[in-house]
Design a protein around this motif. Structure first.
Motif, PDB file in Angstrom:
ATOM      1  N   PRO A  29       0.835  -1.198   0.000  1.00 57.18           N
ATOM      2  CA  PRO A  29       0.000   0.000   0.000  1.00 57.18           C
ATOM      3  C   PRO A  29       0.876   1.257   0.000  1.00 57.18           C
ATOM      4  O   PRO A  29       2.028   1.212   0.436  1.00 57.18           O
ATOM      5  N   TYR A  40      -0.184  -4.341   6.047  1.00 56.13           N
ATOM      6  CA  TYR A  40      -1.578  -3.974   5.768  1.00 56.13           C
ATOM      7  C   TYR A  40      -2.281  -3.300   6.949  1.00 56.13           C
ATOM      8  O   TYR A  40      -3.468  -3.030   6.886  1.00 56.13           O
ATOM      9  N   LEU A  43      -4.358  -0.044   6.325  1.00 54.68           N
ATOM     10  CA  LEU A  43      -5.642  -0.065   5.602  1.00 54.68           C
ATOM     11  C   LEU A  43      -6.770   0.225   6.579  1.00 54.68           C
ATOM     12  O   LEU A  43      -6.863  -0.377   7.644  1.00 54.68           O
TER      13      LEU A  43
END
Length: 168
Positions: A29, A40, A43
């Motif tokens: 990301p 992650y 997120l």
């Protein structure tokens, strides 16, 4: 390899089997580069569609890890890869269906055997899937009588509401 292995593991009831070996992840990301165990955490919500930063592994795992999975499996075991049959021989395969949902659902399973674009055998049936079930539905038909090698194509479509899954 990953696609076939994930389908087989899910059919055998082993979910998330790749988690411990998926160190490179589905892509990074935007933002600072984090250790693979933290990648992650930034997120804010679950991904409901493919993000721009995703790599090809994202597509493979996305396709194979939806609650409904259906594929053309081998017989007598799902991982059998027999693809060659003699003239007039009985072709035996299975339709593997995995339903990881929380309620029972009806699905329509349809397959067709095609030779040079023409359907030479087919089956269509409605099946009820119980919540959390894995099913192997037998599929069989006779190979056509031929004098020389011919190429055939076995096509599968599984429908549940507006969702359509395909395999060849």
């Amino acid at each position: 390899f990953t696609h076939n292995t994930t389908r087989a593991w899910r059919t055998w009831g082993v979910n998330a089997g790749w988690l411990h070996w998926l160190l490179e992840g589905y892509g990074d990301p935007p933002g600072k580069k984090a250790h693979w165990t933290q990648r992650y955490r930034s997120l804010e919500k679950p991904l409901e569609q493919r993000p721009a930063w995703a790599n090809p592994r994202f597509d493979i795992f996305s396709e194979d890890n939806h609650p409904l999975l259906a594929w053309l499996a081998g017989s007598p075991v799902p991982t059998d890869k027999t693809h060659t049959f003699f003239s007039g021989e009985n072709i035996r395969k299975q339709v593997a269906v995995v339903w990881d949902g929380h309620n029972d659902i009806p699905v329509t399973i349809a397959w067709q055997l095609r030779k040079q674009g023409r359907t030479i055998a087919r089956m269509r049936r409605r099946v009820m899937l119980a919540a959390g079930c894995n099913r192997l539905i037998p599929l069989s038909c006779k190979a056509p009588a031929v004098r020389r090698r011919e190429t055939l194509q076995l096509l599968l479509t599984v429908e549940q509401g507006r969702q359509r899954l395909h395999d060849t």
